[in-house]
Design an enzyme around this catalytic site. Sequence first.
Site, mmCIF file in Angstrom:
data_model
loop_
_atom_site.group_PDB
_atom_site.id
_atom_site.type_symbol
_atom_site.label_atom_id
_atom_site.label_comp_id
_atom_site.label_asym_id
_atom_site.label_seq_id
_atom_site.Cartn_x
_atom_site.Cartn_y
_atom_site.Cartn_z
ATOM 1 N N LYS A 1 -48.621 1.185 3.312
ATOM 2 C CA LYS A 1 -49.048 -0.026 2.599
ATOM 3 C C LYS A 1 -47.798 -0.872 2.441
ATOM 4 O O LYS A 1 -46.851 -0.499 1.749
ATOM 5 C CB LYS A 1 -49.622 0.347 1.233
ATOM 6 C CG LYS A 1 -50.654 -0.621 0.692
ATOM 7 C CD LYS A 1 -50.127 -1.954 0.213
ATOM 8 C CE LYS A 1 -49.523 -1.954 -1.156
ATOM 9 N NZ LYS A 1 -48.824 -3.263 -1.404
ATOM 10 N N GLU B 1 -39.005 7.237 -4.956
ATOM 11 C CA GLU B 1 -37.666 6.660 -4.984
ATOM 12 C C GLU B 1 -37.759 5.427 -5.866
ATOM 13 O O GLU B 1 -38.285 4.393 -5.461
ATOM 14 C CB GLU B 1 -37.213 6.333 -3.558
ATOM 15 C CG GLU B 1 -35.717 6.334 -3.407
ATOM 16 C CD GLU B 1 -35.097 4.998 -3.744
ATOM 17 O OE1 GLU B 1 -34.832 4.762 -4.945
ATOM 18 O OE2 GLU B 1 -34.896 4.205 -2.829
ATOM 19 N N CYS C 1 -31.856 -0.798 -5.096
ATOM 20 C CA CYS C 1 -32.048 0.272 -6.074
ATOM 21 C C CYS C 1 -30.716 0.916 -6.438
ATOM 22 O O CYS C 1 -30.549 1.433 -7.524
ATOM 23 C CB CYS C 1 -33.037 1.301 -5.534
ATOM 24 S SG CYS C 1 -32.727 1.742 -3.839
ATOM 25 N N GLU D 1 -33.117 -2.063 -15.393
ATOM 26 C CA GLU D 1 -32.853 -2.487 -14.013
ATOM 27 C C GLU D 1 -33.206 -3.969 -13.880
ATOM 28 O O GLU D 1 -34.330 -4.373 -14.168
ATOM 29 C CB GLU D 1 -33.686 -1.655 -13.036
ATOM 30 C CG GLU D 1 -33.398 -2.032 -11.594
ATOM 31 C CD GLU D 1 -34.122 -1.144 -10.588
ATOM 32 O OE1 GLU D 1 -35.348 -0.979 -10.697
ATOM 33 O OE2 GLU D 1 -33.439 -0.621 -9.683
HETATM 34 P P1 NAI Z 1 -43.689 -2.317 -7.515
HETATM 35 O O1 NAI Z 1 -43.223 -0.936 -7.787
HETATM 36 O O2 NAI Z 1 -44.784 -2.825 -8.361
HETATM 37 O O3 NAI Z 1 -44.144 -2.439 -5.979
HETATM 38 C C1 NAI Z 1 -43.756 -1.543 -4.963
HETATM 39 C C2 NAI Z 1 -44.943 -1.237 -4.072
HETATM 40 O O4 NAI Z 1 -45.950 -0.571 -4.840
HETATM 41 C C3 NAI Z 1 -45.620 -2.474 -3.487
HETATM 42 O O5 NAI Z 1 -46.035 -2.181 -2.169
HETATM 43 C C4 NAI Z 1 -46.824 -2.652 -4.391
HETATM 44 O O6 NAI Z 1 -47.887 -3.334 -3.794
HETATM 45 C C5 NAI Z 1 -47.203 -1.214 -4.653
HETATM 46 N N1 NAI Z 1 -48.036 -1.012 -5.852
HETATM 47 C C6 NAI Z 1 -48.056 -1.748 -6.988
HETATM 48 N N2 NAI Z 1 -48.942 -1.235 -7.863
HETATM 49 C C7 NAI Z 1 -49.499 -0.141 -7.278
HETATM 50 C C8 NAI Z 1 -50.464 0.823 -7.669
HETATM 51 N N3 NAI Z 1 -51.051 0.770 -8.866
HETATM 52 N N4 NAI Z 1 -50.772 1.824 -6.818
HETATM 53 C C9 NAI Z 1 -50.171 1.913 -5.626
HETATM 54 N N5 NAI Z 1 -49.261 1.022 -5.185
HETATM 55 C C10 NAI Z 1 -48.917 0.009 -5.996
HETATM 56 O O7 NAI Z 1 -42.403 -3.268 -7.593
HETATM 57 P P2 NAI Z 1 -42.322 -4.867 -7.691
HETATM 58 O O8 NAI Z 1 -43.411 -5.360 -8.577
HETATM 59 O O9 NAI Z 1 -42.205 -5.413 -6.325
HETATM 60 O O10 NAI Z 1 -40.907 -5.055 -8.412
HETATM 61 C C11 NAI Z 1 -40.734 -4.810 -9.802
HETATM 62 C C12 NAI Z 1 -39.423 -4.086 -10.069
HETATM 63 O O11 NAI Z 1 -39.434 -2.836 -9.418
HETATM 64 C C13 NAI Z 1 -38.155 -4.743 -9.534
HETATM 65 O O12 NAI Z 1 -37.669 -5.715 -10.400
HETATM 66 C C14 NAI Z 1 -37.229 -3.569 -9.437
HETATM 67 O O13 NAI Z 1 -36.665 -3.302 -10.699
HETATM 68 C C15 NAI Z 1 -38.132 -2.425 -9.048
HETATM 69 N N6 NAI Z 1 -38.080 -2.155 -7.593
HETATM 70 C C16 NAI Z 1 -37.361 -1.095 -7.135
HETATM 71 C C17 NAI Z 1 -37.243 -0.869 -5.788
HETATM 72 C C18 NAI Z 1 -36.445 0.265 -5.254
HETATM 73 O O14 NAI Z 1 -35.895 0.158 -4.169
HETATM 74 N N7 NAI Z 1 -36.391 1.396 -5.908
HETATM 75 C C19 NAI Z 1 -37.852 -1.752 -4.808
HETATM 76 C C20 NAI Z 1 -38.641 -2.823 -5.367
HETATM 77 C C21 NAI Z 1 -38.726 -2.994 -6.721
#
Ligand code: NAI
Length: 497
Positions: A189, A263, A298, A399
Site C-alpha cells: 500500500k 519501523e 526517521c 518527533e
Molecule cells: P502515517 O503513519 O499515518 O502513514 C504511513 C502509512 O500508513 C501511509 O501509507 C498511510 O496511508 C498508512 N496508514 C495510515 N493509517 C492507516 C491505518 N489505519 N491502517 C493501515 N495503514 C494506515 O504517517 P503520516 O500521516 O504520513 O505522517 C505523520 C507522522 O508520522 C510524521 O510527522 C512522522 O513523525 C511520522 N512518520 C514516520 C516515518 C518513518 O520513517 N518512520 C515515515 C512517515 C511518517
Amino acid sequence: MTIAIEPVTDPHALAEALSGRMLIDGALVPAVSGRTYAVINPATGQTIATAPFGEAADVEAAVASAAAAQKAWAKLPARRRGALVAECGRLLAGRVEELGRLVALETGKALRTESRGEASVLADVFTFFGGLGSELKGETIPFDPAMLTVTLREPIGVIGAIIPWNAPMMLMAMKIAPALVAGNAVVVKAAEEAPLAVLRVAQVMNTVLPKGVFNLITGFGPECGAPLVAAPAVRKVTFTGSVETGRAVYRAAADKLIPVTLELGGKSPMIVMADADLDRAVAGAVAGMRFTRQGQSCTASSRIFVHDSIHDAFVDRLAAAVDRMVMGDPLDERTDIGAIVSKSQHERVCGYIEAGRAAGAGVRACSALPDDPALAGGLFVRPHVFTGLGNDSRLAREEIFGPVCCVIRFRDYEEAIAAANDSDYGLAATLWTRDLKTALDAAHRLEAGFVQVNQNLVVQPSLSYGGIKQSGLGKEASLEAMLEHFTHKKTVILNMT
Ligand code: NAI
Ligand code: MG
C-alpha cells in the site's frame, strides 16, 4: 491500457502517463470504484497526476492475486527467485535518472542531494537481497542418531507492506526484496502522498516477475491500509510510518494473530564530546539531521547534545553550514533543500517552530526561502536550529519530521548519556569523540537499535536497522532481517528406524 516502459526523463510527462493506475495481478488498473485523488507537487502546489482511491474491493483483488501467485513462486528454487529480484535491481539501476526525477516531483525532495540517491539505493537493495536466495538455510539438530532432524526456512505467504512517503522507493525495496526472495508474495500500500515513483518501480518489476507475486495499491490509511491489514489471506504486515498508525496496525494484527514488523520514527540523540573533531561533527549533524530531506527522516539526529566548552562554536558553525544550503526547486541541480511533502506536514512542522519560539528558546533560522515566483505556492520551511531548550521540552521529546533540531548543552558525560536515553524512542544514536574508551562505553549504554561513532551514515543494505522502545519492532535491511521476518522455521523429523 499500456504505459510505455521506455525510460522517460520528463517527470511531468511520466506522472501524467501513470495517472489513475495501480498494479494488480500484473495489470495497471484503476480502482474498482473509478475514484481517484490528486497527487500534488509540493514545490508548487500544482496537481501533477491522479492516483486510484483504493478501497476494500481493490485490496481484495490484490490479495487474491498474491495468494494465487505465491504457491508457484514458493516452488521456484530460492536462487532462481533471487536471480529474478536481482534482475529487477539491474533494470532499476538503469533508471536512476527517471525514478529520481519522478520521486523529486511528487515528494519535493531535491534531485541532486536526495532523490537520485534514493533511486540508486533502491536498485542496490534489490541487488543485495537478490544474492541471498541460497542463504535461506535451516539447521540439522543432533536429536537422535536414528532420526534426521532438520529445520526448514519457509515463506510466510502473502505479506502486506505499508509504506510512507519520505523515501518511498527505498523503504518499499527494504520490505519487498527480502520478502520476495524468501518466497512470499507481496501487496504494497503506497503512501497517499507518493504513489507515482513506486508505481513506476512496480511496472518495471512486472516485466520480470510472475504476475501477482507483487501488487501495488494506492489509497488512504482507513480505506485502503486498514483493509489490507485485515485481509484474511495476509499473514504478516510490515509497516513504516508513525507511532500512532503503527499501534493501530499492531492492534489489527493482534486480532488476526499475525506477526508485524514496525519501523516507527525516532528522536535520535547525537552527543558531541569536548574532544570531538568539530568540523566533522558539524558535517555529521547536517547529514544526520537530513536537512537535505527537510528533516523528514526517521533517523534524524534531532537532539544534539554538545559539551559546554564547544557549544557556542558548534551552534555557530552548524547554523552557518545550514545557511549555505540552497532551498529551491527540487528538480534544479543547484538545490540542496526542497519542499515539505504535504500541507498537513507543513502545518505540523510550522506549529513546532512556533511552539519553540513561544517557549523563549534561542533560535537560528537558516537558508533563504526561494524567491522564484513559480514556487510561490510551495511548501517550503526554513531550517531552524533551537538552543536553550531542555531535553524535557516538547521540541526535544516529540518527533517533528521537519528541518528543526534542538542543540542542548551538557557539562558531563553521565548527564549526556542519561538525557540521550531519556526519550520514548530508541532508533539511532551518534557519538562524536576521539576517546576510544568513551566510544565503547557509549556504544553499550545508548538505548538505540543503531549506534554510530564519528560518522552518520543512513540505512545500508546488510546492516540490520530497526528501533527499540516506541521506535518499533523488528529489523530490516539485512540477511538476519530476511530470515527472521519473512520466513518461519519448520522443524522436520525423519525417523529412519
Ligand atoms: P502515517 O503513519 O499515518 O502513514 C504511513 C502509512 O500508513 C501511509 O501509507 C498511510 O496511508 C498508512 N496508514 C495510515 N493509517 C492507516 C491505518 N489505519 N491502517 C493501515 N495503514 C494506515 O504517517 P503520516 O500521516 O504520513 O505522517 C505523520 C507522522 O508520522 C510524521 O510527522 C512522522 O513523525 C511520522 N512518520 C514516520 C516515518 C518513518 O520513517 N518512520 C515515515 C512517515 C511518517
Ligand atoms: Mg497519518
